[in-house]
Scaffold this active site. Sequence first.
Site, short mmCIF file in Angstrom:
data_model
loop_
_atom_site.label_atom_id
_atom_site.label_comp_id
_atom_site.label_asym_id
_atom_site.label_seq_id
_atom_site.Cartn_x
_atom_site.Cartn_y
_atom_site.Cartn_z
CG ASN A 9 -41.97 7.03 0.58
OD1 ASN A 9 -42.32 7.49 -0.50
ND2 ASN A 9 -42.72 7.07 1.67
CD1 TRP A 10 -36.97 8.39 -3.93
CD2 TRP A 10 -37.67 8.56 -6.05
NE1 TRP A 10 -36.02 7.82 -4.73
CE2 TRP A 10 -36.42 7.91 -6.04
CE3 TRP A 10 -38.30 8.76 -7.27
CZ2 TRP A 10 -35.78 7.47 -7.20
CZ3 TRP A 10 -37.67 8.33 -8.44
CH2 TRP A 10 -36.42 7.68 -8.41
CE LYS A 11 -41.71 10.18 3.30
NZ LYS A 11 -41.74 10.64 4.69
CG HIS A 96 -46.14 6.38 4.28
ND1 HIS A 96 -46.21 7.64 4.81
CD2 HIS A 96 -44.83 6.02 4.32
CE1 HIS A 96 -44.98 8.03 5.13
NE2 HIS A 96 -44.13 7.06 4.84
CD GLU A 98 -45.29 11.28 4.85
OE1 GLU A 98 -45.19 11.03 3.64
OE2 GLU A 98 -44.29 11.34 5.62
CD GLU A 166 -41.98 4.42 7.26
OE1 GLU A 166 -40.85 4.73 6.87
OE2 GLU A 166 -43.01 4.85 6.73
N GLY A 172 -39.40 12.11 9.32
CA GLY A 172 -39.08 13.47 8.89
C GLY A 172 -38.75 14.41 10.04
CB SER A 210 -35.21 10.28 11.31
OG SER A 210 -36.22 11.29 11.26
N GLY A 231 -37.01 8.08 3.63
CA GLY A 231 -37.56 9.20 2.87
C GLY A 231 -36.45 10.17 2.48
N GLY A 232 -36.27 11.21 3.30
CA GLY A 232 -35.35 12.31 2.99
C GLY A 232 -33.97 11.87 2.52
#
Length: 249
Positions: A9-11, A96, A98, A166, A172, A210, A231-232
């Site tokens: 997930n590149w956000k 998601h 967010e 999640e 994150g 994470s 993500g990250g």
Amino acid sequence: MRPLLFAANWKMNIGPAEARTYLAAFTKAYGRHPDREVWFFPPAVSIEAAAQTIAQRRDLRVGAQDIHWEPKGAFTGAISGSLANQAGAHLTLIGHSERRHVFGETDAETGKKVTAALAAELQPVLCVGETLAQREAGETVPVVTRQLEAALGGRDGKARVTIAYEPVWAIGTGRNATPKDAAEVHRAIRAWLKARAVTAPPFVILYGGSVNLKNAAELLAEHELDGVLVGGASLDPRGWAQLVRTAAG
Ligand code: 13P
């Protein structure tokens, strides 16, 4: 060996030109493995560039990060399932953390989005997860079950929906669930999916929050986890290729 799914997930990162460069580097570093699939969720503006760049690789797929529940109309800033599909998406994240916690998306909206995704021939990846306060209050399974019921309850069981667990407190933050904690929630989700029969088997459940090169293999050693949503640690193509290659499962 069970097939494993690695979802990136590149956000709000990686524009169209960057997506082409990223995926050229990724495909160079990661050759096809028959036992794993890799999914990419670029921002909407980069879906088409990403889909075009990996069109020759059947083990790699592209999805949207979010869609609106209406097929078209006056919804400034939003994209529909059909628009994502036209750009080359085969999948879409729904609900998601967010979207829920930053943009105020409700449980009811996730249900409408699942319906819209399927109507647009996108496979939904429904994200669920509890906040830290809910976990500490022992409400993890009731919260996740409520989210599943709201998004999937009443469906006829014909559609395949991937679930991503999640926990909000793990996204994150560098703080991930232990493999045992994640597996416990995955077991509860799987039991709910089997009992309610509102989606088609096999029930694929990813863990996210994470996940990185250091902890992915340990998490995937838990058989309840069918893959990871990252993500990250997915933003660097070589690091992500290494994670996908080496997380054994
Ligand atoms: P991080 O891997 O950056 O914690 O993000 C997880 C996530 O939200 C994936 O959808």
